[in-house]
Design an enzyme around this catalytic site. Structure first.
Site, short mmCIF file in Angstrom:
data_model
loop_
_atom_site.label_atom_id
_atom_site.label_comp_id
_atom_site.label_asym_id
_atom_site.label_seq_id
_atom_site.Cartn_x
_atom_site.Cartn_y
_atom_site.Cartn_z
N LEU A 87 -15.02 -14.86 54.63
CA LEU A 87 -16.48 -15.03 54.66
C LEU A 87 -17.01 -15.34 53.27
CD1 LEU A 87 -17.50 -12.15 57.10
CD2 LEU A 87 -17.04 -14.55 57.62
N ARG A 88 -16.38 -14.76 52.26
CA ARG A 88 -16.79 -15.05 50.88
C ARG A 88 -16.61 -16.54 50.56
NH1 ARG A 88 -13.65 -15.89 46.60
NH2 ARG A 88 -11.84 -15.28 47.84
N ARG A 89 -15.45 -17.07 50.92
CA ARG A 89 -15.21 -18.49 50.66
C ARG A 89 -16.13 -19.36 51.52
NH1 ARG A 89 -8.78 -17.26 50.57
NH2 ARG A 89 -8.58 -16.83 48.35
N ARG A 118 -5.87 -18.57 59.56
CA ARG A 118 -5.21 -17.31 59.20
C ARG A 118 -3.71 -17.52 59.07
NH1 ARG A 118 -5.42 -12.02 61.59
NH2 ARG A 118 -4.11 -11.85 59.76
N ASN A 133 0.05 -16.26 56.84
CA ASN A 133 0.42 -16.13 55.43
C ASN A 133 0.33 -17.49 54.74
OD1 ASN A 133 2.91 -17.44 55.92
ND2 ASN A 133 3.72 -15.51 56.71
N VAL A 134 0.53 -17.47 53.43
CA VAL A 134 0.28 -18.68 52.64
C VAL A 134 1.06 -19.89 53.16
CG1 VAL A 134 0.50 -19.68 50.31
CG2 VAL A 134 -0.32 -17.33 50.58
N ARG A 153 4.97 -5.21 52.80
CA ARG A 153 4.88 -6.11 53.94
C ARG A 153 5.99 -7.15 53.80
NH1 ARG A 153 -0.79 -8.47 53.23
NH2 ARG A 153 -0.15 -9.66 55.05
N CYS A 190 -13.19 -6.66 53.78
CA CYS A 190 -13.06 -8.11 53.88
C CYS A 190 -14.01 -8.68 54.92
CB CYS A 190 -11.63 -8.49 54.16
SG CYS A 190 -10.96 -7.64 55.59
N LYS A 222 -6.77 -7.03 46.25
CA LYS A 222 -7.95 -7.45 47.03
C LYS A 222 -7.84 -7.05 48.50
CE LYS A 222 -7.10 -12.23 48.39
NZ LYS A 222 -7.68 -13.56 48.43
N ASP A 223 -6.63 -6.69 48.97
CA ASP A 223 -6.48 -6.20 50.33
C ASP A 223 -6.62 -4.68 50.42
OD1 ASP A 223 -5.92 -8.81 51.11
OD2 ASP A 223 -3.76 -8.57 50.83
N SER A 246 5.75 -10.59 54.32
CA SER A 246 5.41 -11.98 54.00
C SER A 246 6.08 -12.36 52.68
CB SER A 246 3.90 -12.14 53.88
OG SER A 246 3.43 -11.54 52.69
N THR A 295 2.21 -20.49 56.21
CA THR A 295 1.65 -20.94 57.49
C THR A 295 0.39 -21.77 57.25
OG1 THR A 295 2.38 -18.84 58.41
CG2 THR A 295 0.85 -20.13 59.75
N ARG A 296 -0.45 -21.31 56.34
CA ARG A 296 -1.71 -22.02 56.08
C ARG A 296 -1.45 -23.41 55.52
NH1 ARG A 296 -5.80 -17.37 53.64
NH2 ARG A 296 -4.67 -15.62 54.52
N1 LIG Z 1 -5.76 -11.99 52.01
C1 LIG Z 1 -4.45 -12.49 51.73
C2 LIG Z 1 -4.15 -12.49 50.28
N2 LIG Z 1 -4.15 -11.34 49.57
C3 LIG Z 1 -3.89 -11.65 48.27
C4 LIG Z 1 -3.73 -13.03 48.18
C5 LIG Z 1 -3.45 -13.78 46.94
C6 LIG Z 1 -2.89 -13.00 45.77
C7 LIG Z 1 -3.87 -12.13 45.05
O1 LIG Z 1 -5.11 -12.26 45.14
O2 LIG Z 1 -3.38 -11.25 44.29
C8 LIG Z 1 -3.87 -13.56 49.46
C9 LIG Z 1 -3.76 -14.99 49.86
C10 LIG Z 1 -4.95 -15.85 49.54
O3 LIG Z 1 -6.09 -15.37 49.50
O4 LIG Z 1 -4.74 -17.05 49.34
#
Ligand SMILES: NCc1[nH]cc(CCC(=O)O)c1CC(=O)O
Length: 305
Positions: free
Chosen positions: A130-132, A149, A151-152, A11, A242, A83-84, A13, A154-155
């Site tokens: 939702l987990r957080r 939402r 990328n990092v 990707r 997710c 995690k994705d 990002s 932007t957030r």
């Molecule tokens: N869903 C986006 C995502 N996928 C992986 C990470 C962070 C890096 C990782 O967990 O390896 C992030 C950003 C976040 O949750 O802050």
């Protein structure tokens, strides 16, 4: 025949590119003479930015286009944040390497407050996970939870623009982007659980290319693989994607594996936790056992079963 060039689908990002460059550098280091190139691509998960991920649905939102590139021979491998990656891969694909895990904790990020406890009553916290959200509700039912939402980068801009009092991100992503100074405090196990596979980078490749797989396998970290195998097996049984509030954290010691799992409910802030231990060769069984323990405690209705 051993390939002389490997192309990495990634990707676009900043975090994805960092991770792909990291894998490229590691591959060049273990295989001197090997040419490694990046093939940056856009995915559906990157293009739909106006909706929470949980409502777009579909597992593997960030994977599809990268898998198509591998099937069409435009790339030999793809690099993902584990995690994705859905609990179950598309047929014909495998994960020949899982890299050593970074800091799996979530980060509390704020310009005004040091940690969750310091937030004033009703403070606005941004996260679309939702987990957080469920874990926030459990400790601070008064907070105003807002979607966030992008990328990092932007957030962080949205936080800095004043839309939130605090946001939650993964420590690993911030550290990789050189943004560790933004971490005000870490949210850690056993009170707070990360996503299954958080902070681990995974390499995906076609199952039918043994010579490519052999090169990639050199980057595999056995301990991390054990831990995330347990976490992902648990997530799989729970219907993992997710779109469900599931947390998992597995540690590996000489004595074996210890897995802790969590299922939460966003609206009530109710959290269920379970834990178990097993020998190193029982990672999958351990994951299934903790998932079953969570079902026994009533996880079914929370997961919409
Ligand atoms: N869903 C986006 C995502 N996928 C992986 C990470 C962070 C890096 C990782 O967990 O390896 C992030 C950003 C976040 O949750 O802050």
């Amino acid at each position: 025949m051993t390939p002389t060039t490997l192309r990495i689908a990634t990707r676009k990002s900043a975090l994805a590119l960092w991770q792909a460059e990291h894998v490229a550098a590691e591959l060049r280091a273990v295989h001197p003479g090997l040419l490694v190139e990046l093939v940056p691509l856009s995915t559906r998960g990157d293009e739909i930015l106006d909706k929470p991920l949980a409502t777009i649905g579909g597992k593997g939102l960030f994977l599809k286009e990268l898998e198509v590139a591998m099937l069409e021979g435009r790339a030999e491998l793809a690099v993902h944040s584990l995690k994705d990656v859905p609990a179950e891969l598309e047929p014909g694909f495998v994960l020949p390497a899982i890299l050593p895990r970074a800091d799996a904790a979530d980060a509390f990020v704020s310009n005004d407050y040091a940690d969750l406890a310091a937030l004033p009553l009703g403070a606005r916290v941004g996260t679309s996970s939702l987990r957080r959200q469920a874990q926030l509700r459990a400790v601070r039912p008064d907070l105003t939870l807002l979607d966030l939402r992008g990328n990092v980068g932007t957030r962080l801009s949205k936080l800095d623009a004043g839309h939130y009092d605090a946001i939650l991100l993964a420590c690993a992503g911030l550290e990789r982007l050189g943004l560790a100074s933004r971490i005000r405090s870490r949210l850690t196990a056993p009170d707070w659980l990360p996503a299954p596979g958080q902070a681990a980078i995974a390499i995906e490749a076609r199952a039918d290319q043994p010579d490519v797989l052999a090169l990639l396998h050199a980057l595999d970290d056995a301990q991390t693989r054990l831990a995330v195998t347990a976490e992902r097996a648990m997530n799989h049984v729970l219907g993992g994607s997710c779109t469900v509030p599931v947390g998992a954290w597995c540690t590996v010691t000489e004595r074996g594996l210890h897995l802790r799992g969590m299922v939460g409910d966003v609206s009530s802030g109710r959290l269920l936790q379970a834990e178990a231990e097993a020998e190193g060769d029982q990672a999958e069984a351990l994951g299934r056992q903790v998932a079953q323990a969570l079902f026994d405690k009533g996880a079914g209705p929370l997961l919409g079963h």
